[in-house]
Design a protein around this motif. Sequence first.
Motif, PDB file in Angstrom:
ATOM      1  N   GLU A   1       0.829  -1.188   0.000  1.00  0.00           N
ATOM      2  CA  GLU A   1       0.000   0.000   0.000  1.00  0.00           C
ATOM      3  C   GLU A   1       0.872   1.250   0.000  1.00  0.00           C
ATOM      4  O   GLU A   1       1.886   1.299   0.667  1.00  0.00           O
ATOM      5  N   LYS A   2       0.448   2.227  -0.756  1.00  0.00           N
ATOM      6  CA  LYS A   2       1.081   3.556  -0.793  1.00  0.00           C
ATOM      7  C   LYS A   2      -0.018   4.596  -0.709  1.00  0.00           C
ATOM      8  O   LYS A   2      -1.120   4.394  -1.224  1.00  0.00           O
ATOM      9  N   VAL A   3       0.273   5.726  -0.086  1.00  0.00           N
ATOM     10  CA  VAL A   3      -0.666   6.843  -0.016  1.00  0.00           C
ATOM     11  C   VAL A   3      -0.021   8.038  -0.700  1.00  0.00           C
ATOM     12  O   VAL A   3       1.146   8.348  -0.451  1.00  0.00           O
ATOM     13  N   MET A   4      -0.789   8.684  -1.567  1.00  0.00           N
ATOM     14  CA  MET A   4      -0.303   9.890  -2.238  1.00  0.00           C
ATOM     15  C   MET A   4      -1.219  11.049  -1.848  1.00  0.00           C
ATOM     16  O   MET A   4      -2.435  10.950  -1.963  1.00  0.00           O
ATOM     17  N   ILE A   5      -0.611  12.130  -1.396  1.00  0.00           N
ATOM     18  CA  ILE A   5      -1.330  13.364  -1.095  1.00  0.00           C
ATOM     19  C   ILE A   5      -0.879  14.373  -2.145  1.00  0.00           C
ATOM     20  O   ILE A   5       0.324  14.534  -2.378  1.00  0.00           O
ATOM     21  N   SER A   6      -1.822  15.062  -2.774  1.00  0.00           N
ATOM     22  CA  SER A   6      -1.462  16.007  -3.832  1.00  0.00           C
ATOM     23  C   SER A   6      -2.324  17.256  -3.749  1.00  0.00           C
ATOM     24  O   SER A   6      -3.457  17.221  -3.263  1.00  0.00           O
ATOM     25  N   PHE A  21      -2.755   3.501  -3.318  1.00  0.00           N
ATOM     26  CA  PHE A  21      -2.300   2.481  -4.264  1.00  0.00           C
ATOM     27  C   PHE A  21      -2.294   1.159  -3.504  1.00  0.00           C
ATOM     28  O   PHE A  21      -1.605   1.016  -2.492  1.00  0.00           O
ATOM     29  N   ASP A  22      -3.072   0.209  -3.971  1.00  0.00           N
ATOM     30  CA  ASP A  22      -3.225  -1.066  -3.259  1.00  0.00           C
ATOM     31  C   ASP A  22      -2.256  -2.150  -3.727  1.00  0.00           C
ATOM     32  O   ASP A  22      -2.411  -3.320  -3.390  1.00  0.00           O
ATOM     33  N   GLY A  23      -1.254  -1.758  -4.504  1.00  0.00           N
ATOM     34  CA  GLY A  23      -0.315  -2.733  -5.048  1.00  0.00           C
ATOM     35  C   GLY A  23      -0.607  -3.053  -6.498  1.00  0.00           C
ATOM     36  O   GLY A  23       0.242  -3.583  -7.202  1.00  0.00           O
ATOM     37  N   THR A  24      -1.826  -2.740  -6.949  1.00  0.00           N
ATOM     38  CA  THR A  24      -2.234  -2.998  -8.318  1.00  0.00           C
ATOM     39  C   THR A  24      -2.697  -1.730  -9.018  1.00  0.00           C
ATOM     40  O   THR A  24      -2.318  -1.464 -10.139  1.00  0.00           O
ATOM     41  N   SER A  25      -3.521  -0.943  -8.329  1.00  0.00           N
ATOM     42  CA  SER A  25      -4.077   0.264  -8.950  1.00  0.00           C
ATOM     43  C   SER A  25      -4.336   1.349  -7.907  1.00  0.00           C
ATOM     44  O   SER A  25      -4.376   1.091  -6.703  1.00  0.00           O
ATOM     45  N   TRP A  26      -4.487   2.572  -8.424  1.00  0.00           N
ATOM     46  CA  TRP A  26      -4.811   3.715  -7.575  1.00  0.00           C
ATOM     47  C   TRP A  26      -6.320   3.799  -7.397  1.00  0.00           C
ATOM     48  O   TRP A  26      -7.074   3.554  -8.324  1.00  0.00           O
ATOM     49  N   GLY A  27      -6.763   4.168  -6.195  1.00  0.00           N
ATOM     50  CA  GLY A  27      -8.192   4.305  -5.933  1.00  0.00           C
ATOM     51  C   GLY A  27      -8.446   5.030  -4.631  1.00  0.00           C
ATOM     52  O   GLY A  27      -7.538   5.641  -4.057  1.00  0.00           O
ATOM     53  N   ASN A  28      -9.649   4.917  -4.122  1.00  0.00           N
ATOM     54  CA  ASN A  28     -10.051   5.568  -2.874  1.00  0.00           C
ATOM     55  C   ASN A  28      -9.684   7.043  -2.858  1.00  0.00           C
ATOM     56  O   ASN A  28      -9.126   7.553  -1.886  1.00  0.00           O
ATOM     57  N   VAL A  72      -7.357   9.945   8.941  1.00  0.00           N
ATOM     58  CA  VAL A  72      -6.550   8.735   9.080  1.00  0.00           C
ATOM     59  C   VAL A  72      -7.105   7.670   8.143  1.00  0.00           C
ATOM     60  O   VAL A  72      -8.322   7.442   8.078  1.00  0.00           O
ATOM     61  N   TRP A  73      -6.184   7.025   7.394  1.00  0.00           N
ATOM     62  CA  TRP A  73      -6.504   5.877   6.544  1.00  0.00           C
ATOM     63  C   TRP A  73      -6.127   4.633   7.336  1.00  0.00           C
ATOM     64  O   TRP A  73      -4.977   4.474   7.761  1.00  0.00           O
ATOM     65  N   ASN A  74      -7.086   3.734   7.561  1.00  0.00           N
ATOM     66  CA  ASN A  74      -6.831   2.543   8.375  1.00  0.00           C
ATOM     67  C   ASN A  74      -6.573   1.291   7.536  1.00  0.00           C
ATOM     68  O   ASN A  74      -6.588   0.184   8.064  1.00  0.00           O
ATOM     69  N   GLY A  75      -6.369   1.474   6.235  1.00  0.00           N
ATOM     70  CA  GLY A  75      -6.155   0.343   5.349  1.00  0.00           C
ATOM     71  C   GLY A  75      -7.402  -0.047   4.583  1.00  0.00           C
ATOM     72  O   GLY A  75      -7.329  -0.800   3.622  1.00  0.00           O
ATOM     73  N   ALA A  76      -8.563   0.476   5.023  1.00  0.00           N
ATOM     74  CA  ALA A  76      -9.829   0.172   4.347  1.00  0.00           C
ATOM     75  C   ALA A  76     -10.644   1.427   4.057  1.00  0.00           C
ATOM     76  O   ALA A  76     -11.353   1.479   3.065  1.00  0.00           O
ATOM     77  N   SER A  77     -10.536   2.439   4.931  1.00  0.00           N
ATOM     78  CA  SER A  77     -11.334   3.652   4.740  1.00  0.00           C
ATOM     79  C   SER A  77     -10.696   4.834   5.470  1.00  0.00           C
ATOM     80  O   SER A  77      -9.838   4.662   6.339  1.00  0.00           O
ATOM     81  N   TRP A  78     -11.146   6.027   5.102  1.00  0.00           N
ATOM     82  CA  TRP A  78     -10.701   7.266   5.740  1.00  0.00           C
ATOM     83  C   TRP A  78     -11.649   7.628   6.876  1.00  0.00           C
ATOM     84  O   TRP A  78     -12.862   7.438   6.763  1.00  0.00           O
ATOM     85  N   THR A  79     -11.104   8.183   7.955  1.00  0.00           N
ATOM     86  CA  THR A  79     -11.959   8.768   8.983  1.00  0.00           C
ATOM     87  C   THR A  79     -12.574  10.036   8.415  1.00  0.00           C
ATOM     88  O   THR A  79     -12.146  10.540   7.375  1.00  0.00           O
ATOM     89  N   SER A  80     -13.557  10.574   9.081  1.00  0.00           N
ATOM     90  CA  SER A  80     -14.067  11.884   8.708  1.00  0.00           C
ATOM     91  C   SER A  80     -13.012  12.925   9.088  1.00  0.00           C
ATOM     92  O   SER A  80     -12.067  12.641   9.823  1.00  0.00           O
ATOM     93  N   GLN A  81     -13.175  14.124   8.590  1.00  0.00           N
ATOM     94  CA  GLN A  81     -12.247  15.225   8.898  1.00  0.00           C
ATOM     95  C   GLN A  81     -12.357  15.576  10.379  1.00  0.00           C
ATOM     96  O   GLN A  81     -13.449  15.698  10.909  1.00  0.00           O
ATOM     97  N   ILE A  82     -11.203  15.742  11.039  1.00  0.00           N
ATOM     98  CA  ILE A  82     -11.166  16.055  12.464  1.00  0.00           C
ATOM     99  C   ILE A  82     -10.320  17.311  12.660  1.00  0.00           C
ATOM    100  O   ILE A  82      -9.222  17.424  12.116  1.00  0.00           O
TER     101      ILE A  82
END
Length: 166
Positions: A1-6, A21-28, A72-82
Amino acid sequence: EKVMISRHYDGGSQFIYAQIFDGTSWGNVQLLSSWAATTFLDVHNFSGTYLASGDFMVVYRDGTTTIPKFRVWNGASWTSQISMQNIGGIPNYVVIKARPGTNEVMAVFFDQSSDTNSQYFNGGAYAQASWTLHTEHSAAAPVNTKALVDFAWSPNTPTTGVLVYA
């Protein structure tokens, strides 16, 4: 897994996005923030770090407010904005670093008022109350358009960090 902030600009508004990036494609794809502005186009008003738990934390400017936000990204979803604590100026540059081997985080901010502030996340619940605002470190930087702030934890003494600012 990779996270990109832009950050993006469309000629009238600015946007901060996160993608996974889940190892195969970009999403979420997650829109973190957006605001109408044609100034401060080359600043770095977001930062992210992985925590010891494996969660990924991103801290970012939220429009024109003086209260930074995080998610926060927990590997499955983002928390709401805090909300974090009010730093007194709109963040232009953000640096966050997780303390090695922990979920604790130091966040430093250089804002449009040329101030340098820091906040410490205690590694607890993902909530505003888990952040402690420290005394303003500087209010007299010569310009507000350059990255005049950085932070690093010591590799030898992980309870010690160094903050560099103008």
